[in-house]
Design a protein around this motif. Structure first.
Motif: not given
Length: 527
Positions: A394-423
Motif C-alpha cells: 500500500r501507499l502511505s498518505a505522504a507517498a500519495e501526496q508526493a505522487l500527486l505533487a510530482h510533475s512526471w517528466p517521464g510520464n507513465v513509464r517514469e511512474l511504473e519504474h519509480l513504483v518498482a524501485r520503491a517496492v
C-alpha cells in the motif's frame, strides 16, 4: 417512516436510473450510494469479473489506487468464496482467510483490525458478472437480516449493470460489439498492459479513439516519451475492422539506416551482401492488418520518400526486385517530435507529414492527468505485489501526496519504474508476510525541475538559462551534453557509447550529426 418505505425511498432513484443512459462510472457510484444508505459500512466496492480477475469499477471508503488493481480470484479466497456462494456470504470476525482490502480501507492503518465483512455475487442470467463487497471496522456490525437484504439488493444491482449493457448495445452494431470484445480481451491478457484512467484528458483521448478506430484512416499518435503511444495504437487496432488480423509494430528509431528499407519493404536473395534468402518486409507481414510505425520522426529522408510512394499507391518493391507487390494495410504512426517543426527545419518531408496526419491523436502527458496518477500507481503496485510474492502492498498518505505533487517528466513509464524501485527499497526493511507500506522516502521523488538521486551517470547538471528557450532547443542541448559526457566516459568509442545509451550505433551517429557534433575523436570498437 416504516423500514419498507425507507427501503423504497432509497431504491426509487436507482430504479429510475434503469431507464436512463448514464455514464457507467456515475451509474455504479449511485449504486454504491444506495447500498450504503441501506447498509451503513466503512467500505464498499463493486468489482467486475474479467476472465480470472476481479476488476474494481467503483469503490467507496477504499484508497483511490484500488481502482488500478486487479484481484486474481485464484489468489483471493474471500472473493472466490463470494463468487461461488449461491447467496450472500458473511465472514466471521475470526476468519483466517486473507482480506483483499488489507491496507486499503481509508479508515484503517496497515492490517485490518477485527471487523465485519460480507459480499454477494452478481449474476446476469446464470453467468457470474461480478461481486459486491462490504466492510465495517466494527465487529458484528452486520446481521443475518443485513445479509438477506444484500442478497435482495444484488438482484437489483445485476439488473442495473444488465440495463447499462443493453442500452450500450442499442447504439452499436453487432460487428462493433465484436471488435470491442476483442479489445477487452487484448487489454485483459496477462502479459499486456491496458489503457486506464478517469481524468477529463484521458476520456477525451478515449473518445477520439472510439471515433476513428473503426475507420481505415491513417492515425498519427503524438505525445511525449513514456505516455503510452504504443498502447493507444494497440487499442486502435483492437477496435478496428482489422482486429482479427495481425498488428505489426516497428520501432523506426531502432532500425540501422542501412537496413531500414529492407526491414520495411523486404528484399530478394542476392540484393546485397548478406541477403542469402528472400525476405518479406513489415509491410508484407501486415497485409490485411495494421502496421504501427513508432518514432517515425527518426526515419531518414531517403526512406521517407519511399514510404510516401507506398502509401500513395499501395504498391511496394522489394530491394533487388522489379516486381511490384500490392499491400492492404491500415497505417498508424507515432512520434514524440513536433513533426510540423521538423518539416520547417527540413528534417521531415511535408508531403509525408500531411499523408500521416489524416487524423492526429494527441496522448496527454501524465501531468495533465493528475486524477489518474493514483489509479495507475495502484496498477503497478499490484503487479509488483504479485511479482514479489508480498501479502499486501500500500501507499502511505505522504507517498500519495508526493505522487500527486510530482510533475512526471517521464510520464507513465517514469511512474511504473519509480513504483518498482520503491517496492524494492521497502522490501529491504520489511518481511514478505507483512503489509508493506511505501513511504515518500521509498519513492525518492525529486523536487520539480531536478533529476532524482537514482539518475546516476548523467552529465553534471547545468543551471537553468537566464532566458527561456524553445523546448526543442533545450532537449537538443541536453542530448548533446549527455552524448559528449558518455563519449568521454567510453574513451571516444562510439559503439560502446551507443550501448551505454541503449541505442543502435548508426542511430547514435545520425543523432550526433543532426546535433552538429564533430566526429573527431570518435572511434568504433576494435580501432
Amino acid at each position: 417512516m416504516t423500514p419498507s418505505s425507507t427501503m423504497l425511498a432509497a431504491l426509487l432513484p436507482l430504479i429510475t436510473d434503469l431507464t436512463h443512459d448514464l455514464p457507467d462510472e456515475l451509474r455504479y457510484q449511485r449504486l454504491l450510494d444506495t447500498l450504503r444508505q441501506l447498509l451503513p459500512c466503512d467500505a464498499v466496492a463493486l468489482l467486475r469479473l474479467d476472465q480470472e480477475a476481479l476488476v474494481p469499477l467503483a469503490v467507496q471508503g477504499l484508497s483511490d489506487d484500488t481502482l488500478g488493481r486487479r484481484f486474481l480470484v485464484s489468489g483471493q479466497p474471500r472473493l472466490r468464496a463470494i463468487l461461488d456462494a449461491p447467496h450472500g456470504i458473511r465472514f466471521p470476525a475470526d476468519c483466517d482467510l486473507p482480506d483483499p482490502y488489507d491496507g486499503l480501507v481509508q479508515a484503517g492503518s496497515g492490517q485490518l483490525a477485527v471487523h465485519d465483512c460480507m459480499g454477494c455475487a452478481l449474476r446476469i442470467g446464470e453467468q457470474p458478472w461480478g461481486v459486491l463487497t462490504l466492510d465495517a471496522l466494527q465487529a458484528d456490525r452486520f446481521s443475518d437480516d443485513d445479509l438477506q437484504l444484500l442478497h435482495t439488493f444484488a438482484s437489483l444491482a445485476a439488473a442495473t449493470v444488465a440495463a447499462s449493457s443493453r442500452l450500450k448495445a442499442l447504439s452499436r452494431s453487432i460487428e462493433e460489439e465484436r471488435r470491442r470484445a476483442d479489445a477487452y480481451r487484448l487489454a485483459a491478457a496477462p502479459t499486456s498492459q491496458r489503457l486506464l484512467g478517469y481524468s477529463t484528458a484521458f476520456r477525451e483521448m478515449m473518445a477520439a479513439i472510439d471515433l476513428v478506430a473503426a475507420s481505415d484512416l491513417t492515425v498519427l499518435i503524438m505525445g511525449e516519451t513514456g505516455v503510452g503511444k504504443e498502447l493507444v495504437a494497440r487499442q486502435l487496432h483492437a477496435q478496428s475492422q482489422r482486429a482479427d488480423k495481425v498488428l505489426v509494430s516497428v520501432n523506426c528509431a531502432a532500425l540501422p539506416e542501412n537496413l531500414v528499407e529492407s526491414e520495411l519493404f523486404g528484399h530478394v536473395r542476392g540484393a546485397f551482401s548478406g541477403a542469402v534468402s528472400d525476405r518479406s518486409g513489415k509491410f508484407a507481414m501486415a497485409d490485411g492488418g495494421t502496421l504501427f510505425l513508432d518514432e517515425i520522426g527518426e526515419l531518414p529522408l531517403t526512406i521517407q520518400a519511399k514510404l510516401l510512394r507506398v502509401l500513395q499507391g499501395g504498391q511496394l518493391q522489394r530491394i533487388g526486385s522489379d516486381r511490384e507487390h500490392r499491400t492492404d494495410i491500415r497505417l498508424i504512426a507515432a512520434t514524440n517530435r513536433d513533426l510540423a517543426e521538423e518539416v520547417r527545419a527540413g528534417r521531415f518531408r511535408a508531403d509525408l507529414y500531411h499523408r500521416l496526419s489524416v487524423f492526429p491523436l494527441r496522448v496527454p502527458p501524465l501531468r495533465e492527468r493528475q486524477r489518474d496518477v493514483l489509479t495507475l500507481a495502484g496498477t503497478f503496485i499490484e503487479q509488483n505485489r504479485r511479482r514479489m510474492g508480498l501479502r499486501g502492498l500500500r501507499l502511505s498518505a505522504a507517498a500519495e501526496q508526493a505522487l500527486l505533487a510530482h510533475s512526471w517528466p517521464g510520464n507513465v513509464r517514469e511512474l511504473e519504474h519509480l513504483v518498482a524501485r520503491a517496492v524494492l527499497r521497502a522490501m529491504g526493511r520489511c518481511s514478505r508476510a507483512e503489509i508493506v507500506t511505501l513511504s515518500s522516502t521509498d519513492l525518492d521523488i525529486a523536487t520539480p525541475g531536478v533529476l532524482p538521486a537514482h539518475a546516476a551517470g548523467l552529465p553534471p547538471a547545468h543551471p537553468a538559462p537566464a532566458a527561456p528557450m524553445p523546448l526543442r532547443t533545450a532537449v537538443d542541448l541536453f542530448q548533446k551534453q549527455l552524448i559528449q559526457a558518455t563519449l568521454q566516459q567510453q574513451g571516444g568509442n562510439l559503439a560502446a557509447t551507443a550501448r551505454a545509451l541503449g541505442m543502435d550505433r548508426a542511430n547514435l551517429a545520425r543523432l550526433a550529426n543532426r546535433l552538429g557534433m564533430t566526429a573527431k575523436g570518435q572511434r568504433d570498437a576494435g580501432e
